[in-house]
Design an enzyme around this catalytic site. Structure first.
Site, short mmCIF file in Angstrom:
data_model
loop_
_atom_site.label_atom_id
_atom_site.label_comp_id
_atom_site.label_asym_id
_atom_site.label_seq_id
_atom_site.Cartn_x
_atom_site.Cartn_y
_atom_site.Cartn_z
N GLY A 110 1.93 7.34 4.74
CA GLY A 110 1.33 6.08 5.20
C GLY A 110 2.30 4.94 5.37
O GLY A 110 1.95 3.80 5.09
N THR A 111 3.49 5.23 5.87
CA THR A 111 4.41 4.13 6.18
C THR A 111 4.90 4.28 7.62
O THR A 111 5.20 5.39 8.06
CB THR A 111 5.59 4.04 5.18
N HIS B 83 8.84 -3.58 -3.08
CA HIS B 83 8.59 -4.93 -2.55
C HIS B 83 7.87 -5.85 -3.53
O HIS B 83 7.29 -6.84 -3.13
CB HIS B 83 7.80 -4.82 -1.23
N ASN C 58 0.76 10.88 7.83
CA ASN C 58 0.52 9.59 8.49
C ASN C 58 -0.43 9.83 9.64
O ASN C 58 -0.32 10.84 10.34
CB ASN C 58 1.86 9.01 9.01
N CYS D 1 8.19 -23.73 -17.70
CA CYS D 1 9.00 -24.93 -17.42
C CYS D 1 8.35 -25.90 -16.43
O CYS D 1 8.87 -26.97 -16.17
CB CYS D 1 10.39 -24.53 -16.93
N CYS E 125 13.26 -20.86 -13.54
CA CYS E 125 13.72 -20.14 -14.74
C CYS E 125 13.47 -18.63 -14.64
O CYS E 125 13.93 -17.87 -15.49
CB CYS E 125 13.06 -20.70 -15.99
N CYS F 62 5.09 -22.89 -12.98
CA CYS F 62 5.54 -22.03 -14.08
C CYS F 62 4.91 -22.50 -15.39
O CYS F 62 4.93 -23.69 -15.70
CB CYS F 62 7.06 -22.09 -14.17
N ASN G 35 4.15 -0.83 -1.44
CA ASN G 35 2.92 -1.62 -1.59
C ASN G 35 3.01 -2.55 -2.80
O ASN G 35 3.66 -2.22 -3.79
CB ASN G 35 1.72 -0.68 -1.73
P1 OAD Z 1 2.62 -0.50 8.11
O1 OAD Z 1 1.40 -1.33 8.29
O2 OAD Z 1 3.81 -0.85 8.92
O3 OAD Z 1 2.29 1.01 8.42
C1 OAD Z 1 1.17 1.65 7.88
C2 OAD Z 1 1.21 3.09 8.32
O4 OAD Z 1 0.14 3.76 7.70
C3 OAD Z 1 1.08 3.30 9.83
O5 OAD Z 1 2.12 4.14 10.26
C4 OAD Z 1 -0.30 3.98 9.99
O6 OAD Z 1 -0.29 4.96 11.01
C5 OAD Z 1 -0.46 4.64 8.64
N1 OAD Z 1 -1.86 4.82 8.18
C6 OAD Z 1 -2.91 3.97 8.32
N2 OAD Z 1 -4.00 4.45 7.70
C7 OAD Z 1 -3.65 5.65 7.16
C8 OAD Z 1 -4.32 6.63 6.38
N3 OAD Z 1 -5.61 6.51 6.01
N4 OAD Z 1 -3.62 7.74 5.99
C9 OAD Z 1 -2.32 7.89 6.34
N5 OAD Z 1 -1.64 6.99 7.08
C10 OAD Z 1 -2.28 5.88 7.47
O7 OAD Z 1 2.95 -0.51 6.54
P2 OAD Z 1 4.32 -0.18 5.79
O8 OAD Z 1 5.06 0.91 6.46
O9 OAD Z 1 3.98 -0.03 4.36
O10 OAD Z 1 6.91 -5.66 3.81
O11 OAD Z 1 5.10 -1.54 6.00
C11 OAD Z 1 6.36 -1.69 5.43
C12 OAD Z 1 6.58 -3.14 5.05
O12 OAD Z 1 6.40 -3.98 6.19
C13 OAD Z 1 5.59 -3.69 4.05
O13 OAD Z 1 5.91 -3.38 2.73
C14 OAD Z 1 5.65 -5.16 4.31
C15 OAD Z 1 5.59 -5.13 5.82
O14 OAD Z 1 6.05 -6.20 6.50
C16 OAD Z 1 7.04 -6.93 3.43
O15 OAD Z 1 6.12 -7.73 3.45
C17 OAD Z 1 8.43 -7.27 2.96
ZN ZN Z 2 9.98 -21.71 -15.12
#
Ligand code: OAD
Ligand code: ZN
Length: 250
Positions: free
Chosen positions: A191-192, A122, A217, A154, A133, A151, A105
């Protein structure tokens, strides 16, 4: 004892035995703070295309558009407060010798809840980085007075200090994460969605090295079958119960 109570009791036991816990969080932990997640029905990627907004190519094509989107997200995060899940993880530092908190996050809510030494895989949405710079400015001003911002040092074009698709994550961040997974006894994955690398493979690394992996999750995830304890509930409701053995489910 219900199945959920049983899982919570098992997780409490594993956590109590551990001297080092590695924690990996994703957008789901901030969902109860009102910060939108990326995937799922109300996820950001339902309405926005990652390749148009979260890539270096998109930025160089149209820095103003990309900055407008980040300004909108900064606004969405600005009023967000940590929820009981963030606070429980911060409190865990008082009970366990070592906690390594790795987050995908960029909202800064773990730090706001009091967690220390957060590994931000991230980047951070409150940091603005010069494309020339490399100067990093921390700014909480929303909306930004100038889009795209320049910036302060610069005068060149600045970008959000976040990692975009197709960009490398800092090696020091990967090293710190892998080292924690190697050294911990228990890994919590919270939560990922488990589809974006390298975070997606971190639970597998933990399993390969025989660590106890606990996932919290709301929904099914690709590697859940390999984990030891899987709890399909809200992190803000479950985490506060895990770290104090005298609390029970209401
Ligand atoms: P996602 O939006 O892909 O996944 C969120 C997860 O949280 C899902 O699996 C949901 O089921 C779960 N969820 C939602 N509410 C919840 C709650 N209250 N308690 C527990 N779980 C819950 O988010 P990320 O896995 O963080 O990257 O996404 C990974 C990366 O993809 C992010 O950092 C971002 C994105 O594109 C970049 O922007 C580079
Ligand atoms: Zn700069």
């Amino acid at each position: 004892m219900s199945e959920l109570e049983d899982k919570i009791a098992q997780a409490q036991e594993e956590i109590q035995k551990a001297s080092h816990i590695a924690v990996l969080t994703g957008a789901g932990i901030s969902a109860e703070s009102g910060v939108p997640t990326f995937r799922g029905q109300e996820g950001l990627w339902q309405n926005f295309r990652p390749e148009e907004l979260a890539t270096p190519e998109a930025f160089w094509r149209d820095p103003k558009l990309v900055w407008e989107w980040y300004d909108w997200r900064r606004n969405a995060v600005r009023d967000a407060k940590p929820n009981p899940g963030h606070y429980a993880l911060a409190e865990l530092e008082h009970y366990v010798q070592k906690i390594t908190l790795i987050t995908q996050n960029i909202d800064g809510l773990h730090q706001m809840a009091g967690s220390h030494d957060v590994v931000e895989m991230h980047g951070n949405i409150w940091q603005i980085k010069c494309t020339k710079c490399g100067e990093i400015e921390e700014s909480y001003v929303v909306p930004l007075p100038e889009i795209p911002p320049k910036c302060k040092k610069c005068g060149e074009l600045a970008r959000p200090n976040v990692v975009w698709f197709g960009e490398m994550i800092d090696m020091s961040v990967i090293d710190a994460s892998l080292q924690a997974i190697e050294q911990c006894q228990v890994m919590l994955i919270i939560g990922t969605s488990g589809v974006v690398e390298p975070a997606a493979s971190m639970g597998l690394v933990a399993k390969q090295t025989n660590k106890t992996v606990i996932e919290i999750n709301l929904e099914e995830t690709p590697s859940a079958g390999l984990y030891d304890i899987v709890i399909r509930e809200k992190s803000g409701e479950i985490l506060p119960l895990l770290f104090t053995s005298n609390k029970t489910l209401s």
